[in-house]
Enzyme design. Sequence first.
Site, mmCIF file in Angstrom:
data_model
loop_
_atom_site.group_PDB
_atom_site.id
_atom_site.type_symbol
_atom_site.label_atom_id
_atom_site.label_comp_id
_atom_site.label_asym_id
_atom_site.label_seq_id
_atom_site.Cartn_x
_atom_site.Cartn_y
_atom_site.Cartn_z
ATOM 1 N N GLU A 170 -6.220 -36.602 12.829
ATOM 2 C CA GLU A 170 -6.505 -37.841 13.565
ATOM 3 C C GLU A 170 -5.273 -38.424 14.243
ATOM 4 O O GLU A 170 -5.358 -39.007 15.319
ATOM 5 C CB GLU A 170 -7.100 -38.895 12.614
ATOM 6 C CG GLU A 170 -8.550 -38.636 12.220
ATOM 7 C CD GLU A 170 -8.700 -37.731 11.012
ATOM 8 O OE1 GLU A 170 -7.733 -37.007 10.677
ATOM 9 O OE2 GLU A 170 -9.777 -37.745 10.403
ATOM 10 N N GLY A 211 -12.806 -35.997 10.043
ATOM 11 C CA GLY A 211 -13.981 -36.472 9.313
ATOM 12 C C GLY A 211 -14.651 -35.352 8.523
ATOM 13 O O GLY A 211 -15.308 -35.617 7.510
ATOM 14 N N ALA A 268 -15.207 -35.798 13.364
ATOM 15 C CA ALA A 268 -16.033 -36.705 14.163
ATOM 16 C C ALA A 268 -16.120 -36.184 15.590
ATOM 17 O O ALA A 268 -15.243 -35.444 16.048
ATOM 18 C CB ALA A 268 -15.412 -38.090 14.146
ATOM 19 N N GLU A 283 -12.791 -35.290 5.429
ATOM 20 C CA GLU A 283 -13.085 -36.540 4.700
ATOM 21 C C GLU A 283 -14.456 -36.455 4.025
ATOM 22 O O GLU A 283 -14.635 -36.929 2.896
ATOM 23 C CB GLU A 283 -13.010 -37.725 5.655
ATOM 24 C CG GLU A 283 -11.572 -38.004 6.100
ATOM 25 C CD GLU A 283 -11.480 -39.122 7.101
ATOM 26 O OE1 GLU A 283 -12.007 -38.935 8.216
ATOM 27 O OE2 GLU A 283 -10.910 -40.169 6.786
HETATM 28 C C1 LIG Z 1 -13.228 -50.466 16.095
HETATM 29 C C2 LIG Z 1 -12.996 -49.487 15.016
HETATM 30 C C3 LIG Z 1 -14.117 -48.540 14.908
HETATM 31 C C4 LIG Z 1 -13.733 -47.451 14.024
HETATM 32 C C5 LIG Z 1 -14.919 -46.620 13.792
HETATM 33 C C6 LIG Z 1 -14.566 -45.199 13.774
HETATM 34 C C7 LIG Z 1 -14.688 -44.633 12.401
HETATM 35 C C8 LIG Z 1 -14.395 -43.212 12.513
HETATM 36 C C9 LIG Z 1 -14.084 -42.716 11.207
HETATM 37 C C10 LIG Z 1 -13.562 -41.543 11.028
HETATM 38 C C11 LIG Z 1 -13.077 -40.795 12.098
HETATM 39 C C12 LIG Z 1 -12.822 -39.497 11.912
HETATM 40 C C13 LIG Z 1 -11.964 -38.978 12.870
HETATM 41 C C14 LIG Z 1 -12.159 -37.549 13.246
HETATM 42 O O1 LIG Z 1 -12.728 -36.722 12.634
HETATM 43 S S1 LIG Z 1 -11.473 -37.295 14.722
HETATM 44 C C15 LIG Z 1 -11.676 -35.602 14.983
HETATM 45 C C16 LIG Z 1 -10.697 -34.842 14.184
HETATM 46 N N1 LIG Z 1 -10.815 -33.468 14.527
HETATM 47 C C17 LIG Z 1 -10.015 -32.863 15.358
HETATM 48 O O2 LIG Z 1 -9.094 -33.423 15.871
HETATM 49 C C18 LIG Z 1 -10.316 -31.424 15.605
HETATM 50 C C19 LIG Z 1 -10.331 -31.163 17.061
HETATM 51 N N2 LIG Z 1 -10.701 -29.809 17.355
HETATM 52 C C20 LIG Z 1 -9.866 -28.761 17.175
HETATM 53 O O3 LIG Z 1 -8.773 -28.874 16.708
HETATM 54 C C21 LIG Z 1 -10.351 -27.449 17.647
HETATM 55 O O4 LIG Z 1 -11.340 -27.682 18.607
HETATM 56 C C22 LIG Z 1 -10.932 -26.554 16.532
HETATM 57 C C23 LIG Z 1 -12.020 -27.275 15.754
HETATM 58 C C24 LIG Z 1 -9.816 -26.097 15.605
HETATM 59 C C25 LIG Z 1 -11.565 -25.293 17.209
HETATM 60 O O5 LIG Z 1 -10.598 -24.702 18.044
HETATM 61 P P1 LIG Z 1 -11.010 -23.565 19.089
HETATM 62 O O6 LIG Z 1 -11.831 -22.563 18.424
HETATM 63 O O7 LIG Z 1 -9.749 -23.154 19.759
HETATM 64 O O8 LIG Z 1 -11.965 -24.256 20.138
HETATM 65 P P2 LIG Z 1 -11.683 -25.408 21.170
HETATM 66 O O9 LIG Z 1 -10.581 -26.277 20.751
HETATM 67 O O10 LIG Z 1 -11.626 -24.833 22.528
HETATM 68 O O11 LIG Z 1 -13.024 -26.279 21.013
HETATM 69 C C26 LIG Z 1 -14.294 -25.733 21.378
HETATM 70 C C27 LIG Z 1 -15.106 -26.827 21.981
HETATM 71 O O12 LIG Z 1 -15.382 -27.817 20.997
HETATM 72 C C28 LIG Z 1 -14.975 -29.102 21.445
HETATM 73 N N3 LIG Z 1 -14.529 -29.852 20.279
HETATM 74 C C29 LIG Z 1 -13.693 -29.435 19.326
HETATM 75 N N4 LIG Z 1 -13.549 -30.366 18.384
HETATM 76 C C30 LIG Z 1 -14.319 -31.383 18.746
HETATM 77 C C31 LIG Z 1 -14.598 -32.655 18.163
HETATM 78 N N5 LIG Z 1 -14.084 -33.051 17.005
HETATM 79 N N6 LIG Z 1 -15.432 -33.476 18.827
HETATM 80 C C32 LIG Z 1 -16.008 -33.103 19.992
HETATM 81 N N7 LIG Z 1 -15.784 -31.914 20.586
HETATM 82 C C33 LIG Z 1 -14.948 -31.071 19.962
HETATM 83 C C34 LIG Z 1 -13.849 -28.801 22.419
HETATM 84 O O13 LIG Z 1 -13.665 -29.866 23.302
HETATM 85 C C35 LIG Z 1 -14.382 -27.563 23.095
HETATM 86 O O14 LIG Z 1 -15.349 -28.001 24.017
HETATM 87 P P3 LIG Z 1 -15.558 -27.226 25.377
HETATM 88 O O15 LIG Z 1 -15.966 -25.836 25.005
HETATM 89 O O16 LIG Z 1 -16.605 -28.009 26.082
HETATM 90 O O17 LIG Z 1 -14.235 -27.256 26.071
#
Ligand SMILES: CCCCCCCC/C=C\C=C\CC(=O)SCCNC(=O)CCNC(=O)[C@H](O)C(C)(C)COP(=O)(O)OP(=O)(O)OC[C@H]1O[C@@H](n2cnc3c(N)ncnc32)[C@H](O)[C@@H]1OP(=O)(O)O
Length: 719
Positions: free
Chosen positions: A123, A100, A61, A103
Amino acid sequence: MARYTRLTEPIALITLNNPPVNALSSAVRSGIVDSVSQALKDDQVKAVVFCGENRMFSGGADIKEFSGSMSGPPLVRMIHSIEASEKLMVAAIEGVALGGGLELALGCHYRVANTKARLGLPEVTLGFLPGAGGTQRLPRLTGITAALELITTGRQISAQEALQLGIVDQVTEGNAVQAAMELALSVIGQPLNPRRLSLRPPVWSADVDSVCEVALARVKQHSRGAMAPVACVQAVRAAAMLPYSKGMEKERQLMDTLFRSSQARALQYAFFAQRNAGKWSLPNGARWNNTKARDVQRVGVIGLGTMGRGIAVSLVKAGLSVVALESDAKQLESGKKAVTAMLQRDAQRRGVGSPLHLLTFALSFHQLKDVDLVIEAVFEDMNLKKRVFSDLCKVLRAGTLICTNTSGLNVDELAKVTDRQHLVVGMHFFAPAHVMKLLEVVYGSRSSPEAVAVAMALGKRIQKVCVAVGNCPGFVGNRMLKLYMDQSLYLLEEGATPEQVDQALEEFGFAMGIFKVADLSGLDVGWRVRKASGLIGPDIDPVNPSRWRLGQRYCPLPDMLCQQGRFGQKTGRGWYLYNSPGSKEAKPDPEILNFLEDYRLKYGITPQRISSQEVIERCAFSLANEGFRILEDGIAAGPEDIDVIYLFGYGWPRHRGGPMFYASQVGLSVVLEKMEHYHRIHPDVPSLEPSRLLRRLVAEGSPPIQQWRNHIKNLHSQL
Ligand SMILES: CCCCCCCC/C=C\C=C\CC(=O)SCCNC(=O)CCNC(=O)[C@H](O)C(C)(C)COP(=O)(O)OP(=O)(O)OC[C@H]1O[C@@H](n2cnc3c(N)ncnc32)[C@H](O)[C@@H]1OP(=O)(O)O
């Protein structure tokens, strides 16, 4: 945001397209919903393959959306309709499938992964749980033991492990999309119900309760006070006990509580703060994106004490060649043994070949003549370091960087003795250097942007979380630590015990209280530094040491302990008692209680009852107060950098975001009021006086932390 491609076979390809990680933003989810409906309407399409642009399935997500009002198709419903679809759905996983993203893949009927792919449900690290069915579908695939481990830790696994656990059906060395299409063609027409995880019965077994109890005990021990891991266990337990729809209800209830919690906000803040730290800037306008770092292949490490050993190990593990230098043969031999053993153990543990061929040991500076960068890690003594720096200049090539691992000495003063002030920077590692993630990269007034870029890039290459900071005594981390330590000591003088202070800090979420940390690091280290800085000298009465030094309140308790040979764990006695020298289990020591009572009597201090709240306020708010001064001085580029330093270098509990974030959550006016209160009671402690920036921010209406930058004059960061 999701591209629909109709292939010649009876297959439609849906490509998630939201670089860099194809996060499932509202636009991507809308794109998926539209594309799926297009595929369902096309009679020729018998199967759908999901993949991600740039060979990256999905990072989950879009975390940025969580702080606003969420719009677009809900992920839960979207995944459910994919799973319920009458057409075959296959996920082709390359890069990562996280949160997500995984998922979504679990909602598909089959999953194919490239060998290099990584999968996980992280998460919990963001303060909630896999709330799009992950807590209910994963256990139905893997059983609860594996699901509990994956969901409560957020650990990423390889495609191979995912295959063993049954999370993916096939692993390919080639193109996962191609393999997914081939798989789809081979199973089209087969019944889909057995592939729909939500239709599987609960995964109950006789030992569910005990497995969950064990998991609960583990998460409570590992993540003190964090709510999400506990909720993850409860959700997975529901998958074992309840039919899918009821389990989903439980998942949603738990998610509702976690999603808007202050812990989730803190953890998501920490996620972005960590990434922002790499976007460094200098006061002269140089920044991460306008400065090129040149390549480093060979590194010299000078000094093979505890720090030098850890640094050498980190470098070699990242594939750099290292020349490790010591001043005499005996020290070299013991350093060599230690480093070799550490590297061999690590290679064995990871099942990789030994990297020892990258390592050379040396006794002469001349052997450093070909290195690209040197990291000096000799004893913390300015004169010794200066000698090393000037000797280095005689042998190094003109462009070689000289970095110092000092934990607080003046980088400019060291640079002055060299012929290359622009190539001198601090690289402040934290002990043990091969384990701790933090690296403070310290720029002096003459450090060139390129030198900073090289040090930051090298730090990143050896997998450190690097933060660029300015040059001042203690830099950021240790400058703040001093005030935290001072407050803890004053609390002892005023009536607290070490275990009381530590207990309050551990309940707050620190992995270890400050007195246990001090015992672990060795009390003699600080003692030596205080002697060198003139705080302790021959004019101080060792029996009745003054509580007033260099114009302010001073607590001589640690010096008095050192005089008794109580250096901490290594001597079996420090703030705590240990079974034997080197043992780790800290026990309260009645001798210390008597010692503290005698001390208070001697100095006429009436002991007070100190509450846990006071311990936290005086320690945490003092940290934040100094953090504000650091921001005013332009030493850190933003509050996020300070928080990252405390999260990765000082054991600050991640679910509390960092000292600056914590202050913002408690409320700046509350912090100000408390600091004023404690300063009124302790006027002899100038550091308790609220900082100007704290006052100004409160006067300007306590803006949210993201806006503090706009209120700080000296700030150079333009994130
Ligand atoms: C009231 C109740 C309401 C409930 C409703 C909600 C329902 C929601 C249901 C489901 C929810 C699902 C939950 C999720 O999916 S949460 C997200 C889970 N994912 C993560 O935690 C992954 C996070 N990211 C990473 O671990 C890494 O970024 C990775 C993908 C492994 C890539 O690593 P790397 O190559 O080292 O690159 P960076 O970490 O530097 O990331 C590059 C840029 O991308 C941005 N980024 C990464 N992941 C996300 C993301 N998931 N969302 C948004 N942005 C993301 C990161 O910030 C970097 O950005 P920037 O270059 O601007 O610094």
